[in-house]
Design a protein around this motif. Structure first.
Motif, PDB file in Angstrom:
ATOM      1  N   SER A 166       0.799  -1.153   0.090  1.00 25.45           N
ATOM      2  CA  SER A 166      -0.131   0.059  -0.037  1.00 25.45           C
ATOM      3  C   SER A 166       0.805   1.051  -0.046  1.00 25.45           C
ATOM      4  O   SER A 166       1.816   1.202   0.405  1.00 25.45           O
ATOM      5  CB  SER A 166      -0.980   0.104   1.238  1.00 25.45           C
ATOM      6  N   TRP A 193      -3.558   4.014  -1.258  1.00 27.59           N
ATOM      7  CA  TRP A 193      -3.835   3.142  -2.613  1.00 27.59           C
ATOM      8  C   TRP A 193      -3.394   1.845  -2.122  1.00 27.59           C
ATOM      9  O   TRP A 193      -2.415   1.554  -1.847  1.00 27.59           O
ATOM     10  CB  TRP A 193      -3.042   3.573  -3.876  1.00 27.59           C
ATOM     11  N   ALA A 239       0.663   6.256  -8.755  1.00 27.08           N
ATOM     12  CA  ALA A 239      -0.569   6.367  -7.800  1.00 27.08           C
ATOM     13  C   ALA A 239      -1.029   7.721  -7.941  1.00 27.08           C
ATOM     14  O   ALA A 239      -0.433   8.829  -7.789  1.00 27.08           O
ATOM     15  CB  ALA A 239      -0.472   6.012  -6.454  1.00 27.08           C
ATOM     16  N   PHE A 256      -2.633   3.234 -10.453  1.00 24.26           N
ATOM     17  CA  PHE A 256      -3.428   2.884  -9.255  1.00 24.26           C
ATOM     18  C   PHE A 256      -4.066   4.177  -8.934  1.00 24.26           C
ATOM     19  O   PHE A 256      -3.487   5.235  -8.872  1.00 24.26           O
ATOM     20  CB  PHE A 256      -2.573   2.707  -8.161  1.00 24.26           C
ATOM     21  N   THR A 257      -5.646   4.185  -9.006  1.00 28.92           N
ATOM     22  CA  THR A 257      -6.261   5.418  -8.360  1.00 28.92           C
ATOM     23  C   THR A 257      -6.960   5.192  -7.247  1.00 28.92           C
ATOM     24  O   THR A 257      -7.447   4.290  -6.979  1.00 28.92           O
ATOM     25  CB  THR A 257      -7.164   5.622  -9.792  1.00 28.92           C
ATOM     26  N   ASN A 258      -7.480   6.422  -6.747  1.00 25.58           N
ATOM     27  CA  ASN A 258      -8.529   6.482  -5.693  1.00 25.58           C
ATOM     28  C   ASN A 258      -9.170   7.861  -5.862  1.00 25.58           C
ATOM     29  O   ASN A 258      -8.434   8.909  -6.110  1.00 25.58           O
ATOM     30  CB  ASN A 258      -7.529   6.522  -4.217  1.00 25.58           C
ATOM     31  N   TRP A 310      -8.580  11.018  -3.851  1.00 27.98           N
ATOM     32  CA  TRP A 310      -7.193  11.890  -4.032  1.00 27.98           C
ATOM     33  C   TRP A 310      -7.447  13.178  -4.511  1.00 27.98           C
ATOM     34  O   TRP A 310      -7.048  14.037  -4.177  1.00 27.98           O
ATOM     35  CB  TRP A 310      -6.137  11.081  -4.861  1.00 27.98           C
TER      36      TRP A 310
END
Length: 720
Positions: A81, A94, A108, A120-122, A125
């Motif tokens: 992570s 992430w 990310a 990697f996405t969130n 954010w």
């Protein structure tokens, strides 16, 4: 570290221009016969992943964090992570997944990033990083809740980017400021500079040996390795120890993003060539020794080839028993080189006739980075020039890859064109032609012949300078290119309002290039147009634009007025049947008229309806064979020709009458408006054969020719 760091003394480094007579290089030397494992990690399983870059940008949704695999193994990212920290608080997490190859970078960020799609996405954010601006910010990398790498501290990187230094390849649970550098410019999110991992590969083919590794890995060559792909192959650095070799096949390509380290001599690193072309290598860091081959189609002293040395300190002895010359601009002539110890200046062009050996070899340190070209001159100060005049300078591509002429920075006194000598062979016959490319200028795309756009490694070419000037190349102009449709990592622009006019015959062709630019002019523009250099190849048809001062192979003109005319000249060393193809007319505004007038036959063709024109050529023909007309030419297509081939039409305000009627000396002319009122009459058509301006107002008229046994009327629109 499982491998010791060795201190290697390289006296060859003196040739790089450094002031120290000996330089100590600290490098990680791979152990022979086993995979390199030169790292230390805080991960419980020994994996070595680092946080390599952080970029904050506006809008904040485009900010991202990069991780990099400095390990020699593919790593499974399950249970890993990455946590972003802003002002000391965790603001986004992430959960990583999938795998990451050795030398690979992953990112990310936000799923709404407008610049690229992070790995990697969130979605949080976007809102969670408003305060992540490089002040008391950073990130931490975890494996199963264990801290692996710490990139958070109070260091100020609000300039935009915090980048891990290239000599750092080990994770660190304690933030160490000396491991990082701040920048205000963005970097490639898909790559990172790191000396690790260094991986043993070989013997075998590059395509099979490197499938598990990414472009950020460095390689230690074991045995004999061949680069066999043109995608291109890519790595960080290359190490070649004694008794090992690396070769690049013809039409294969290798990009070395950092350094070539060759400890085994010139023959240990070879760029191959044959009749299909040569291999291609780009070295963005420090170069080293090697061998580059160059292929010659002719070894019977029949044809000249323009060349340039891709290595430092090459001597004329390479071409001993051949004919070698350079072009001396002050005297506007070629000068022979007969001694064998003459230095082949880097960046200068030469021409050679070969008498033996179709493969020639250059051995030494490959040119890389900035290369200063020998000073350009224009001894007579002539601003307009064609072949054989002052101002032409023969220079060359000094690199082991092609160069993109659009990317070359030129001072204002150097014209935008490049002229490249290209050979074509058909049915055992060979012709040479000067292909031209006009480089991009500000936001304007370059245009011309694709064969001159990308200049082959070790190729000589001509540029035109209006005064004494200096230019230089650097690695930003390099690219891997082998054919017109095989350019690596370079988009091909689609040009609107640009046309190729191709003259063909005898199995050969050459072209003139035309485009519309509002800022251009009909006369010569040094930055936008290209001179035509005629050749003596008797079978080559040559088409060009004839101006009062010079002749052009490419011309940029403003959007033309109705009465503008562009003169097209044609010549060839062989009489016979030829044709013109007008390629690209559909890229112009549909209301733009294009008509071609044959100045011998008098025929005018609407190029919107017919883009191929066939004609016969004789030596006695005038040079200015054709005129390209841009105004409305009416009357040529509204009615079929009668049995006498009669044509009545107007162009640029002039009315033309062409007919094969046997008693045309008896024909009378009557012109009426649409109300039936007579506006002009004549007892002969003689004045109309080459066009007659009657100063009629813009309108539509009925033009009639009359004899006791013959009558024809056509509706003609006069517009000027």
């Amino acid at each position: 570290m499982k491998n010791s760091i060795n201190i290697i003394w390289r006296d060859t480094i003196k040739s790089f221009g450094l002031s120290l007579s000996l330089i100590i290089l600290l490098i990680t030397t791979p152990s022979f016969g086993q995979t390199v494992n030169n790292f230390k990690s805080s991960s419980p399983n020994g994996e070595n992943i680092i946080i390599s870059m952080m970029e904050n940008t506006i809008p904040r949704k485009n900010s991202y964090i990069q991780i990099y695999n400095a390990d020699v193994n593919i790593i499974n990212l399950e249970n890993w992570s990455l946590i972003a920290i802003a002002n000391g608080n965790e603001v986004c997490t992430w959960s990583l997944s999938g795998t990451i190859k050795p030398g690979e970078s992953k990112t990310a960020g936000s799923n709404r990033n407008r610049n690229f799609s992070p790995d990697f996405t969130n979605s949080s954010w976007k809102n969670g990083n408003n305060k992540w601006d490089g002040k008391d910010d950073g990130a931490k990398l975890y494996y199963n809740s264990n801290l692996i790498d710490n990139a958070y501290s109070t260091i100020n990187w609000s300039d935009g980017v915090l980048l891990r230094n290239e000599d750092i390849g080990n994770a660190n649970t304690n933030f160490t400021e000396s491991e990082w550098s701040t920048y205000s410019t963005s970097f490639d999110e898909t790559s990172h500079n790191c000396r690790l991992p260094i991986i043993d590969i070989g013997p075998g083919l590059w395509s099979e040996l490197t499938t598990d590794f990414a472009k950020g890995a460095s390689y230690n060559i074991k045995g004999d390795v061949e680069v066999d792909i043109a995608n291109p192959a890519e790595c960080y650095s290359i190490y070649i120890q004694k008794d090992n070799t690396l070769s690049i096949r013809p039409l294969a390509a290798l990009t070395i993003n950092k350094n070539l380290n060759n400890y085994a001599g010139n023959a240990a690193f070879t760029i191959k060539a044959n009749s299909s072309g040569s291999g291609s290598v780009i070295i963005y860091g420090i170069s080293d020794n090697g061998t580059m081959e160059q292929y010659f189609d002719d070894i019977k002293l029949q044809n000249w080839k323009f060349i340039s040395s891709p290595v430092r300190n090459a001597k004329s002895a390479i071409y001993e028993n051949d004919y070698l010359m350079y072009y001396y601009e002050p005297q506007m002539r070629y000068v022979s080189i007969t001694p064998s110890d003459v230095n082949l200046k880097v960046g200068r062009g030469y021409t050679v006739k070969k008498s033996q050996d179709s493969i020639e070899k250059y051995e030494g340190i490959f040119n890389s980075g900035e290369v200063k070209i020998p000073t350009l001159t224009n001894t007579l100060g002539v601003s307009y020039s064609t072949d054989g005049y002052s101002g032409w300078n023969l220079i060359g591509n000094p690199y082991t890859s092609s160069i993109d002429w659009d990317k070359v920075e030129l001072p204002s006194k150097v014209n935008g064109q490049v002229s490249v000598w290209v050979m074509h062979t058909e049915n055992g016959e060979t012709v040479y032609d000067w292909k031209v490319w006009v480089k991009s200028f500000w936001s304007i795309f370059g245009f011309g012949d694709p064969e001159a756009h990308y200049i082959a490694p070790g190729e000589g070419f001509f540029v035109f300078s209006n005064d004494m000037e200096n230019i230089s190349f650097d690695s930003s102009v390099q690219l891997h290119h082998f054919t017109e449709n095989n350019t690596k990592n370079v988009p091909t622009p689609v040009l609107n309002e640009a046309m190729e006019i191709k003259a063909s015959g005898n199995n050969f062709s050459s072209s003139f290039y035309l485009r519309f630019l509002d800022d251009a002019k009909f006369d010569f523009d040094p930055q936008l147009d290209a001179f035509k250099r005629l050749t003596e190849s008797k079978k080559l048809p040559q088409i060009y634009n004839k101006l009062e001062e010079t002749i052009l192979a490419a011309n940029s003109i403003p959007h033309p007025a109705e009465d503008d005319i562009l003169h097209l000249a044609f010549t060839c060393g062989t009489e016979g049947a030829y044709k013109l193809d007008f390629i690209g007319i559909d890229g112009f505004d549909y209301e733009q008229n294009f008509y071609l007038k044959d100045n011998i036959s008098g025929e005018i063709t609407n190029l919107r309806q017919e883009q191929t024109i066939e004609f016969n050529y004789k030596f006695s023909d005038p040079e200015n064979r054709f005129d390209l007309l841009f105004g409305l030419v009416s009357g040529t297509n509204d009615l079929e020709k009668d049995k006498f081939g009669t044509n009545i039409y107007q162009s640029a305000g002039n009315i033309y009458i062409k007919t094969n009627y046997p008693q045309k000396q008896n024909l009378k002319v009557e012109i009426k408006n649409l109300l039936g009122q007579s506006v002009y009459s004549s007892k002969t058509i003689n004045d109309f054969t080459n066009g007659k301006d009657l100063n009629l107002p813009n309108a539509t008229y009925l033009v009639s020719i009359i004899d006791k046994d013959y009558y024809m009327t056509k509706k003609v629109a006069v517009y000027k």
